[in-house]
Design an enzyme around this catalytic site. Structure first.
Site, PDB file in Angstrom:
ATOM      1  N   ARG A   1     -74.549  71.868  -4.218  1.00 41.93           N
ATOM      2  CA  ARG A   1     -75.009  72.613  -3.046  1.00 41.93           C
ATOM      3  C   ARG A   1     -76.309  73.326  -3.405  1.00 41.93           C
ATOM      4  O   ARG A   1     -76.475  73.858  -4.503  1.00 41.93           O
ATOM      5  CB  ARG A   1     -73.976  73.646  -2.600  1.00 41.93           C
ATOM      6  CG  ARG A   1     -72.838  73.068  -1.790  1.00 41.93           C
ATOM      7  CD  ARG A   1     -73.312  72.565  -0.415  1.00 41.93           C
ATOM      8  NE  ARG A   1     -72.256  72.021   0.393  1.00 41.93           N
ATOM      9  CZ  ARG A   1     -71.939  70.717   0.499  1.00 41.93           C
ATOM     10  NH1 ARG A   1     -72.614  69.808  -0.190  1.00 41.93           N
ATOM     11  NH2 ARG A   1     -70.965  70.316   1.296  1.00 41.93           N
TER      12      ARG A   1
ATOM     13  N   GLU B   1     -81.668  73.434   3.698  1.00 45.38           N
ATOM     14  CA  GLU B   1     -81.767  72.068   4.236  1.00 45.38           C
ATOM     15  C   GLU B   1     -81.904  72.087   5.748  1.00 45.38           C
ATOM     16  O   GLU B   1     -81.246  72.907   6.390  1.00 45.38           O
ATOM     17  CB  GLU B   1     -80.509  71.269   3.865  1.00 45.38           C
ATOM     18  CG  GLU B   1     -80.411  71.030   2.385  1.00 45.38           C
ATOM     19  CD  GLU B   1     -79.170  70.230   1.986  1.00 45.38           C
ATOM     20  OE1 GLU B   1     -78.560  69.571   2.849  1.00 45.38           O
ATOM     21  OE2 GLU B   1     -78.814  70.281   0.802  1.00 45.38           O
TER      22      GLU B   1
ATOM     23  N   HIS C   1     -80.072  64.729   0.390  1.00 48.16           N
ATOM     24  CA  HIS C   1     -78.613  64.923   0.436  1.00 48.16           C
ATOM     25  C   HIS C   1     -77.885  63.580   0.637  1.00 48.16           C
ATOM     26  O   HIS C   1     -77.181  63.376   1.624  1.00 48.16           O
ATOM     27  CB  HIS C   1     -78.244  65.922   1.548  1.00 48.16           C
ATOM     28  CG  HIS C   1     -76.912  66.587   1.317  1.00 48.16           C
ATOM     29  ND1 HIS C   1     -76.635  67.873   1.686  1.00 48.16           N
ATOM     30  CD2 HIS C   1     -75.756  66.125   0.760  1.00 48.16           C
ATOM     31  CE1 HIS C   1     -75.383  68.176   1.381  1.00 48.16           C
ATOM     32  NE2 HIS C   1     -74.827  67.114   0.803  1.00 48.16           N
TER      33      HIS C   1
HETATM   34  C1  DGY Z   1     -69.825  66.878   1.002  1.00 48.72           C
HETATM   35  O1  DGY Z   1     -68.903  66.126   1.291  1.00 48.72           O
HETATM   36  O2  DGY Z   1     -69.632  68.036   0.680  1.00 48.72           O
HETATM   37  C2  DGY Z   1     -71.200  66.323   1.094  1.00 48.72           C
HETATM   38  O3  DGY Z   1     -72.118  67.136   0.470  1.00 48.72           O
HETATM   39  C3  DGY Z   1     -71.581  66.144   2.544  1.00 48.72           C
HETATM   40  O4  DGY Z   1     -71.315  67.328   3.193  1.00 48.72           O
END
Ligand code: DGY
Length: 319
Positions: free
Chosen positions: A238, A267, A285
Site C-alpha cells: 500500500r 493514487e 497498481h
Molecule cells: C488488493 O487486493 O488489496 C489489491 O491491492 C487491489 O485492491
C-alpha cells in the site's frame, strides 16, 4: 422471493458479473467510472450489499449508519480504504478476498525488484526512443540479486510468496520483520526483532504489510537513512506505508539506490519528482492484475455474499 440487491462500484470480469447476476439483483457500473462519496452514500442506502474496490474510500463520513446495506463485499485483499470500526458500528459485515492474489502480487514484487536491479525499464525507454547505439560493456550495468539479502516487512501470505521466489529462483538470503512470531516462513529465513534491523541488513527491501493505521509512513526519512546506499526498496503493498516525499529526497540524495513501486500515497496521483527519476520503476497498481486472479477475486466475493445472504458465515469476514 426477491433477490438481494447488490451494487458493484466498478466493472468486473464478465464471467464474474454474470455469476453475480444469476444469483442477485445486480446494479453494474457499465461506465466503470469511480463513485463519488455522495454516490457511495446513496448506494449504501439503496442496496442490500455494496461491492467496492480499493478506489472507494469508505470512511466514517460515509459509513454513518442507518443504511439499507448489510454487507460490504470488498473486491481485494487489502481493506484499509474501509473504516472497519465505522462499518461495524453501522451494522455492516465486511469481507475481503485473500489467498487468490498471493502469487500474482508476489510476481509483481519480484518484477519490480528485477526491473530496478537490472535497469530493464531504462533500457526499454532508451531503445524505444531510438537511442540505442549497440552493445557495449559498460551500458546500463545493474546489480546481481544472487547472494544478496532480501528484507521483507510483513511475512504474511504475499511476503512468504516473495521470499520463496527470491530464495529459490535468485539464491537470495532472507531476513524479515513481522509484528508476530512466524514459525514457518516457507524458506530458510531469519526473523529480526525490528523494522530497523531489517532495513540495515538488506540489499533489497520488499514491503508486504497492510496499509493504514500504525503502518502509515512506516518507511519515513529516519528509517530510509538506515538502509544501505546500494539498497533497493520495493512496494507492492500500500502506498501510505512509504512517506513519498521522504523517498524522493532519499533517492535524490543517494541515501538509497533505487525503488520499484506499484502503489502510491495518493493514487492515481504519483509524486511528480518520482516520474523524473531514472532509478525508479513505477507501475499502476498491477499487483493482482492477471485475468485468472481478477476472476478468482470476483468469484470469492460471489462466494462471500452468497454465504451471507443464505444466512451462513462468509469465509472471508474481516468485520
Ligand atoms: C488488493 O487486493 O488489496 C489489491 O491491492 C487491489 O485492491
Amino acid at each position: 422471493m426477491t433477490k438481494p440487491r447488490l451494487i458493484v462500484t466498478r466493472r468486473w470480469p464478465e464471467e464474474v458479473e454474470a455469476a453475480l447476476s444469476e444469483r442477485f439483483d445486480v446494479v453494474l457500473n457499465t461506465e466503470d467510472v469511480a463513485f463519488t462519496p455522495d454516490q457511495l452514500k446513496s448506494a449504501l442506502a439503496e442496496c442490500d450489499g455494496l461491492l467496492p474496490t480499493v478506489t472507494d474510500k469508505l470512511g466514517a463520513d460515509i459509513l454513518t449508519g442507518g443504511h439499507r446495506a448489510k454487507i460490504i463485499g470488498n473486491y481485494g485483499v487489502g481493506f484499509n480504504h474501509i473504516d472497519v470500526e465505522a462499518a461495524k458500528a453501522a451494522g455492516l459485515v465486511v469481507t475481503n478476498t485473500p489467498d487468490v492474489l498471493t502469487d500474482a502480487t508476489a510476481d509483481i514484487a519480484l518484477t519490480l525488484l528485477l526491473n530496478v536491479a537490472r535497469r530493464t525499464y531504462e533500457g526499454e525507454q532508451m531503445l524505444r526512443a531510438g537511442e540505442w547505439t549497440g552493445w557495449r560493456p559498460t551500458q546500463l550495468m545493474g546489480v546481481s540479486p544472487q547472494g544478496k539479502t532480501l528484507g521483507i516487512i510483513g511475512m504474511g501470505r504475499i511476503g512468504k510468496a516473495m521470499a520463496k521466489r527470491c530464495f529459490h529462483a535468485l539464491d537470495m538470503k532472507v531476513v524479515f520483520y513481522d509484528a508476530f512470531p512466524v514459525a514457518d516462513a516457507g524458506v530458510p529465513a531469519t526473523q529480526l526483532a525490528t523494522v530497523e534491523e531489517v532495513l540495515a541488513a538488506s540489499d533489497f527491501v520488499s514491503l508486504h504489510c497492510p496499509g493504514g493505521g500504525a503502518n502509515i509512513h512506516l518507511i519515513n526519512a529516519e528509517r530510509l537513512k538506515l538502509m544501505k546506499p546500494s539498497a533497493i526498496l520495493v512496494n507492492s503493498a500500500r502506498g501510505d506505508i512509504i512517506d513519498e516525499a521522504a523517498l524522493v529526497e532519499a533517492l535524490a540524495a543517494g541515501t538509497i539506490a533505487g525503488a520499484g513501486l506499484d502503489v502510491f500515497e495518493r493514487e492515481p496521483k504519483v509524486t511528480e519528482a518520482l516520474a523524473a527519476m531514472p532509478n525508479v520503476c513505477l507501475l499502476p497498481h498491477l499487483g493482482s492484475a492477471t485475468r485468472e486472479t481478477r476472476v478468482a477475486m470476483g468469484m470469492r466475493v460471489v462466494e462471500n455474499v452468497t454465504a451471507f445472504f443464505e444466512g451462513r458465515e462468509p469465509r472471508d469476514r474481516v468485520a
